[in-house]
Design an enzyme around this catalytic site. Structure first.
Site, short mmCIF file in Angstrom:
data_model
loop_
_atom_site.label_atom_id
_atom_site.label_comp_id
_atom_site.label_asym_id
_atom_site.label_seq_id
_atom_site.Cartn_x
_atom_site.Cartn_y
_atom_site.Cartn_z
CG ASP A 51 52.31 -1.49 -30.68
OD1 ASP A 51 51.43 -1.95 -29.94
OD2 ASP A 51 52.97 -2.17 -31.47
CD GLU A 65 48.20 -7.01 -37.02
OE1 GLU A 65 48.34 -6.62 -38.20
OE2 GLU A 65 49.03 -6.76 -36.13
O1 LIG Z 1 56.76 -5.47 -33.74
C1 LIG Z 1 56.07 -4.30 -33.47
C2 LIG Z 1 55.10 -4.43 -32.32
O2 LIG Z 1 54.28 -5.56 -32.53
C3 LIG Z 1 53.38 -5.95 -31.50
O3 LIG Z 1 52.21 -5.13 -31.54
C4 LIG Z 1 51.14 -5.49 -32.36
O4 LIG Z 1 50.86 -6.89 -32.35
C5 LIG Z 1 50.53 -7.48 -31.08
C6 LIG Z 1 50.22 -8.94 -31.33
O5 LIG Z 1 49.03 -9.10 -32.06
C7 LIG Z 1 49.36 -6.75 -30.41
O6 LIG Z 1 49.20 -7.22 -29.11
C8 LIG Z 1 49.61 -5.24 -30.39
O7 LIG Z 1 48.46 -4.60 -29.92
C9 LIG Z 1 49.91 -4.78 -31.82
O8 LIG Z 1 50.05 -3.40 -31.89
C10 LIG Z 1 54.00 -5.89 -30.11
O9 LIG Z 1 53.01 -6.07 -29.11
C11 LIG Z 1 54.75 -4.61 -29.88
O10 LIG Z 1 55.33 -4.59 -28.59
C12 LIG Z 1 55.81 -4.52 -30.96
O11 LIG Z 1 56.67 -3.44 -30.72
#
Ligand SMILES: OC[C@H]1O[C@H](O[C@H]2O[C@H](CO)[C@@H](O)[C@H](O)[C@H]2O)[C@H](O)[C@@H](O)[C@@H]1O
Length: 549
Positions: A297, A502
């Site tokens: 995302d 990250e």
């Molecule tokens: O708050 C926005 C989005 O954040 C997350 O996505 C990102 O962080 C996660 C944790 O590291 C990771 O799994 C993901 O691949 C990243 O893009 C969350 O998972 C999203 O649902 C959220 O909308």
């Protein structure tokens, strides 16, 4: 479709109010849906209504009086299995700088290991945090809760750190989620239960089994794995498609059970959908949440015009990586069934893996490019028509280069000796994806975080391990080369910022990544796990310099 809980609806209202009060400079909407309530929801709501109706005090005063700080519903964990330098830790990492770096990564688990406070178990309706039974390891910074696919790379790192008990605990939390919800949500917050994330539970169980040979752990995991597999193989994730020879196959797509703004980013999603009709907004919200289910995302992969978020059509795509993860899951379940003496399951799951592999070869493999490619379904059909059988059209392949096109190598879809291997190695080398500091997520600069020039630890790791698994000399050399670039950029970045990131910028050694809807985050669970895992696989000799080449 799932509905908001009362607490989520209320906190989304607070989020909107906060945006009015604070303005949008560096505004992070997730903060507000993570607020734990100090008192019951009805009394908090009453105070909030009175604040606005009677102009009764300030918004900040209300927050202090009625809410705790985000993240305060977790405590540091005391990592009882932690040793400063466990026996046999990375014996092949002999260069002093590399060893110091690896030991630092090992000690970072202290920063990320937490346990859920007792009050969350007692008053779950005052928290969006899901009260998990075991200690947790979080990614870090704004990601103060467990994430599904992040956990896999965290587990890989914990195993290198010989934190076997902690690794088991965090995987048991995933089992708990699968057994409670029938699937594993994106993360351990109620607002994440409208969607999944890339399914890697079976591979996490496999990693633990590989290290510990503990069959009783596999036995414990087995029912959760069956539940999760059922979830992915049922409607609306399941898609029927006929290949060029008229043979029907079943493949899988991402599909969130949601058509509203994501609670954690509600203010952002409403902005993206501005100007659209009501039904168009609902569709777009669904595709946005589905993109979050994919873990990517956001990315040009999901956009019809490759640039504009408004053109996202995520659930009309058959993604290469998801189907490869499912082949891996089906093979893993078959192997676990064998270990447990369940021969019917063993046969059944090998058969499923084989059918999906055949389907991937018929629909997603592109011989000319030497890559598996995402396939775009025809989206003029109504979202609800999940029962149709699509007809394969070669021009519906997304021919843009993405690391996900090579993930089948990691998932056992292309076994050693397969003639596709040489083609995929050549195709990867020509793709332009490999840059000085690692593999870029795409070649398209959209400003989104899962695109050029960002480089993500999980993608590097899957591609590196995938090439190493080919048993092909050129593939193994490529794996070593990418691993070296990645460890150097992580090390130099760490020296410069004092933190693990990250995501990184694949163009420049040591540079932090950027883009997307939130500021770059540090910590960071999967990055630390991948560094430890790569050091373990390839070592780092005393005379080999660890610096930007
Ligand atoms: O708050 C926005 C989005 O954040 C997350 O996505 C990102 O962080 C996660 C944790 O590291 C990771 O799994 C993901 O691949 C990243 O893009 C969350 O998972 C999203 O649902 C959220 O909308």
């Amino acid at each position: 479709m799932r509905n908001h809980t009362d607490l989520e609806s209320f906190l989304v209202m607070i989020q909107n109010a906060a945006l009015q009060v604070e303005g949008d400079h560096d505004f992070d909407p997730k903060v507000y849906v993570d607020l734990p309530l100090k008192h019951s929801l009805p009394s908090t709501k009453e105070a909030f209504v009175s604040l606005f109706q009677n102009n009764n005090g300030s918004f900040n005063h209300f927050l202090n009086e009625f809410c705790d700080k985000p993240g305060s519903d977790l405590l540091p964990d005391n990592l009882t299995d932690f040793k400063n330098e466990p026996e046999g830790f990375l014996a092949n990492v002999t260069n002093p700088a590399a060893r110091d770096f690896a030991l630092k990564m090992h000690s970072l688990w202290w920063l990320l290991a937490r346990k859920v406070k007792e009050r969350v178990h007692k008053d779950p309706h005052q928290h969006t945090l899901i009260p998990l039974p075991n200690p947790v390891v979080v990614p870090g910074a704004r990601f103060r809760e467990v994430y599904y696919w992040d956990t896999y790379w965290i587990v890989r790192g914990l195993l290198v750190s010989k934190l076997y008990e902690t690794a088991r605990n965090v995987v048991e939390n995933l089992m708990f989620l699968a057994n409670s919800f029938g699937f594993i949500p994106n993360g351990a917050r109620t607002y994440y239960t409208n969607r999944n994330q890339p399914p890697l539970l079976s591979e996490a169980v496999m990693a633990i089994y590989h290290e510990t040979k503990d069959v009783s752990f596999v036995e414990k995991a087995f029912p959760a794995l069956l539940k999760e597999h059922n979830f992915w193989c049922a409607d609306p994730h399941r898609v029927h498609i006929r290949d060029a020879n008229g043979v029907e196959h079943v493949l899988t797509r991402y599909y969130a059970m949601w058509d509203e703004p994501r609670p954690e980013s509600s203010t952002i999603d409403m902005q993206i959908a501005k100007g659209l009709e009501r039904h168009q907004r609902a569709e777009l919200y669904h595709h946005i949440a589905t993109a979050a289910e994919s873990g990517w995302d956001f990315s040009s992969r999901w956009m019809e015009d490759r640039h504009n978020l408004k053109t996202m059509k995520t659930s009309f795509i058959l993604p290469v990586d998801l189907n490869a993860f499912l082949v891996q899951m089906e093979n893993n379940i078959a192997l676990f069934a064998k270990l447990l003496g369940k021969s019917d399951y063993e046969k059944h799951f090998y058969k499923l893996a084989n059918s999906r592999k055949i389907a991937m070869d018929a629909i997603l493999w592109n011989e000319e490019m030497g890559q598996y490619l995402d396939y775009w379904l025809t989206w003029s059909l109504n979202l609800l028509l999940s029962q149709v059988t699509y007809d394969f059209l070669p021009e519906h392949h997304n021919t843009d280069a993405y690391p996900s096109n090579f993930i089948p190598l990691w998932c056992g879809v292309v076994p050693p000796g397969d003639r596709k291997i040489q083609k995929m190695i050549a195709s990867f080398k020509e793709s332009g994806l490999l840059l000085p500091a690692g593999i870029t997520t795409s070649l398209l600069q959209t400003g989104q975080q899962w695109d050029y020039p960002n480089a993500w630890a999980p993608l590097q790791h899957m591609i590196i391990e995938g090439f190493a698994l080919t048993e092909n000399e050129e593939g193994i050399a490529l794996a070593k080369d990418i691993s070296r670039r990645w460890l150097e950029t992580n090390y130099v970045g760490y020296l410069e910022t004092g933190e693990m990131q990250e995501k990184y910028d694949a163009r420049y050694c040591g540079k932090v990544g950027s883009g997307g809807e939130y500021l770059p985050q540090a910590g960071f669970g999967w990055s630390n796990g991948v560094v430890l895992s790569l050091f373990e696989r390839f070592g780092w000799a005393a005379e080999k310099k660890l610096t930007c080449e």
